[in-house]
Write an enzyme that holds these catalytic residues in place. Structure first.
Site, mmCIF file in Angstrom:
data_model
loop_
_atom_site.group_PDB
_atom_site.id
_atom_site.type_symbol
_atom_site.label_atom_id
_atom_site.label_comp_id
_atom_site.label_asym_id
_atom_site.label_seq_id
_atom_site.Cartn_x
_atom_site.Cartn_y
_atom_site.Cartn_z
ATOM 1 N N ASP A 177 23.688 -12.398 3.300
ATOM 2 C CA ASP A 177 23.882 -13.300 2.159
ATOM 3 C C ASP A 177 25.359 -13.542 1.875
ATOM 4 O O ASP A 177 25.780 -14.677 1.639
ATOM 5 C CB ASP A 177 23.210 -12.700 0.916
ATOM 6 C CG ASP A 177 23.344 -13.589 -0.316
ATOM 7 O OD1 ASP A 177 23.110 -14.808 -0.192
ATOM 8 O OD2 ASP A 177 23.668 -13.075 -1.390
ATOM 9 N N MET A 181 9.322 4.542 4.291
ATOM 10 C CA MET A 181 9.417 3.136 3.878
ATOM 11 C C MET A 181 10.633 2.906 2.989
ATOM 12 O O MET A 181 11.261 1.845 3.033
ATOM 13 C CB MET A 181 8.138 2.699 3.149
ATOM 14 C CG MET A 181 6.886 2.713 4.013
ATOM 15 S SD MET A 181 7.095 2.032 5.695
ATOM 16 C CE MET A 181 7.616 0.367 5.322
ATOM 17 N N GLU A 182 10.955 3.896 2.162
ATOM 18 C CA GLU A 182 12.125 3.766 1.294
ATOM 19 C C GLU A 182 13.410 3.648 2.137
ATOM 20 O O GLU A 182 14.294 2.825 1.847
ATOM 21 C CB GLU A 182 12.222 4.977 0.361
ATOM 22 C CG GLU A 182 11.296 4.915 -0.838
ATOM 23 C CD GLU A 182 9.826 5.195 -0.495
ATOM 24 O OE1 GLU A 182 9.530 5.600 0.642
ATOM 25 O OE2 GLU A 182 8.969 5.006 -1.383
ATOM 26 N N LEU A 184 0.815 -1.219 0.000
ATOM 27 C CA LEU A 184 0.000 0.000 0.000
ATOM 28 C C LEU A 184 0.846 1.265 0.000
ATOM 29 O O LEU A 184 0.354 2.368 0.234
ATOM 30 C CB LEU A 184 -0.947 -0.024 1.199
ATOM 31 C CG LEU A 184 -1.811 -1.297 1.270
ATOM 32 C CD1 LEU A 184 -2.692 -1.258 2.490
ATOM 33 C CD2 LEU A 184 -2.643 -1.486 0.015
ATOM 34 N N CYS A 185 2.131 1.108 -0.255
ATOM 35 C CA CYS A 185 3.073 2.226 -0.272
ATOM 36 C C CYS A 185 2.988 2.941 -1.621
ATOM 37 O O CYS A 185 2.983 2.298 -2.670
ATOM 38 C CB CYS A 185 4.470 1.654 -0.050
ATOM 39 S SG CYS A 185 5.769 2.860 0.111
ATOM 40 N N HIS A 186 2.942 4.266 -1.581
ATOM 41 C CA HIS A 186 2.859 5.022 -2.831
ATOM 42 C C HIS A 186 4.179 4.970 -3.586
ATOM 43 O O HIS A 186 5.226 5.174 -2.985
ATOM 44 C CB HIS A 186 2.523 6.488 -2.530
ATOM 45 C CG HIS A 186 1.165 6.671 -1.968
ATOM 46 N ND1 HIS A 186 0.903 6.522 -0.631
ATOM 47 C CD2 HIS A 186 -0.019 6.972 -2.552
ATOM 48 C CE1 HIS A 186 -0.391 6.728 -0.407
ATOM 49 N NE2 HIS A 186 -0.978 7.001 -1.545
#
Lengths: 163, 163, 163, 163, 163, 163
Positions: free
Chosen positions: C128, C113-114, C75-77
């Site tokens: 990793d 969020m980014e 739901l992130c723009h």
């Protein structure tokens, strides 16, 4: 009783385990149509443009979308497809572009979603390229017409002619 | 004469130049349906699973697909959408899940393709999650029902009730 | 009462409408850490390899992930970021790699969020690249430490030193 | 001496060659947590919203992210996963949402990164959906708890209870 | 002294901050070529196939790649392009397909990389489609021939004829 | 007569069927170069920046691009690669950065396109990072130098020294 395998016993979404399935050749064929005004169809077919360019772009879009199906459909298994093609026919009387996709893999799960996605994106691409002249087009009848391979065997949609 | 703007004068595909267009608020609403056997619809609605989970996954899939429309549709302009929602209703008598998407942006071009793509992928997700019990489902009637904003102004599809 | 804006009044997920928000400069800073055995940390820092290469790969991974946040978080723009950087420090005593990301945009919604995604993917990349020698590493403390811009204004996480 | 296999003898990053490895079934289980204020947790659990929708969106996000791990982690091998699920539990006393992912493949390399990525993105999605009420949430303890398959055999993280 | 702006003062990679730049119209034109045996060129041009289909697929591939440049080039800013086209010409004497791309945006940074990526992917697509008959083809001379807009103004590559 | 296998008998694009091919180990090696002014090359090599960082970013970009080749090249089969590396050398006299990629898979089709894409994106990344000081750089000579595996066997480009 029938149950939705993409939900676990508590009803939560999951990608079902296909690890124990056999790797077999699997093929799926899907069809769709784009309904439009006759003059829109005529324009796509030959209206002053090199024959096939709208169709050519839609074909590429459908093939490329087939490869990305696993990214779009949340619980769909990703798999390396071994073949993909999308074909088109014109129904002038009915004002329709008819679309057929055929996708194959050698894998543990079928390619129904890949074939359906190829048809859908090819159809949407035709909409996109012609929407400036006809916003009323409708994409419809997206359906699986045949699948082969896998434990559930061959399925042919009743009433559908298919090779 | 009407012409396909996504083709240049020689008929080659291109992404048309929207750089000179105004940035305005643009909204598009699209609809689609998934037709299925009544028992498949019943299973999606309540068949032993938490109400709404198939629908919940399809909703997320549709919203996420709206954001990736520019990657799927070759000549579609990429744009940062400002709003997206996908809603569902059940037509038990007709054996249909009805889907409506609504997408907005503030940009130089419309979001019709984003709304249509959201509906398509939401519908395909329902197909994917229920295909083990009903391969005969059909995705159809994918159509634009309303758009606002931009130079061409408001479009409402004839015969369609929409807020 | 507080409410979750990503759910509509009926509780369904949606991407909220930010079309009416102002385009302002927005910055977000996030932090995370990867905890590991001292000898793993030593190996990353200098163990026979050119200084910084594990870190260099993790930095690139974090920056690239910031650009794809809208594809990962449902739901992130989506928004075109204008700046992104990821920095690293070593806490030898504590056996930790410390990560800080900084992301900016000029847009209608923030980049928290980014920044969080950049930190997360940079941390996972370290995991990793070193997992062959230390499967017990833990990625933790992923948190927003500062944001500026937008209607809600500046936020600084209590107890956090930040420029 | 231990060495970082993702770097060549000159210290340059590379994707290591797994072509000679056996195709075996491989499973990985990872865990993470999102720490938050009790009232945020209560809101996610039941605060006027249909039970499970935040969690439902986070689950889908985690599963979809598992499929794209190879795009995010630079030196991680792409592989078609055969199963993925993400589960959640609530620790009201500790103000935590607990996340567990489980991913499988039949392939030449393990799915540890896929399981860790699923947990990370599911956690970030919870952050995204609740950040309007609680910016102070922390994503942490992202860790591998078990892996099976492959030459290195089974790993169980010490102190971790796992089926 | 000249410096590489994509590295910070310590030499670490970063995406430079363009937030303070003006939004202006920016255009970039790039060119490339694919060198091949004369008979391969003849086959692409007309060898029993509808004229233009290899070229048509390469054109679509180039346009679509332009939209995804920010995903491929690590420190390149993502931006919504407003126009993209790719054109082709044949140099029979020299055994070359000549490619020219043109990309525009209204944004804070230029689209040079988008134009160069469009040319590169279009060229690679030609290679892919003809490699069964000619593995010796060479893609070359990928170069920026013109850019306009932005603080640095117009650049025209010396010796290059361009509109 | 030679024919383009990516076109069907009617000349339409298709992804050819490789389902009947054997899964064998396949390796491809490709090369490219970036030509630039001597001072640009000097800056990339050591100009006040940690040795190798431009190169390090380009290496990661090339490896990551190899994994996404099937998304970029329309008719290219997606396949899970088992190994990828990109190496660089400097030709100071000629003002060139020389690039070599090596990609492997165990699959039904080769990885020529993956190796060529890795070289191309690595080269474009160098262009991106140095373009602020030298817009005149040219990416060229992208070519397959060797492939092994598959029915067509080993190919070595004439005049090319390769291990």
């Amino acid at each position: 009783m029938a149950e939705l395998t993409h939900l676990d016993p508590r009803g939560n979404a999951r990608m079902v385990d296909v690890g124990a399935k056999q790797e077999t050749e699997r093929v799926a064929i899907a069809r769709a149509e784009v309904r439009m005004r006759p003059e829109t169809l005529a324009l796509i077919q030959s209206g002053g443009v090199p024959k096939g360019d709208v169709i050519g772009v839609a074909r590429v879009a459908g093939i490329m979308a087939a490869k990305r199906t696993g990214e779009l459909i949340p619980l769909c298994h990703p798999l390396p497809i071994t073949q993909a093609s999308v074909d088109f026919a014109f129904d002038e009387a009915g004002g329709r572009v008819l679309i057929e996709s055929r996708v194959s893999t050698v894998g543990r799960t079928g390619v129904e979603m890949e074939a359906l996605t190829a048809c859908s994106v090819a159809a949407l691409t035709i909409y996109d390229m012609a929407k400036a002249v006809d916003k009323g087009m409708v994409v419809g009848e997206i359906r699986l017409v045949k699948k082969t391979g896998g434990k559930s065997g061959t399925y042919v949609r009743p009433g559908e002619e298919v090779e």
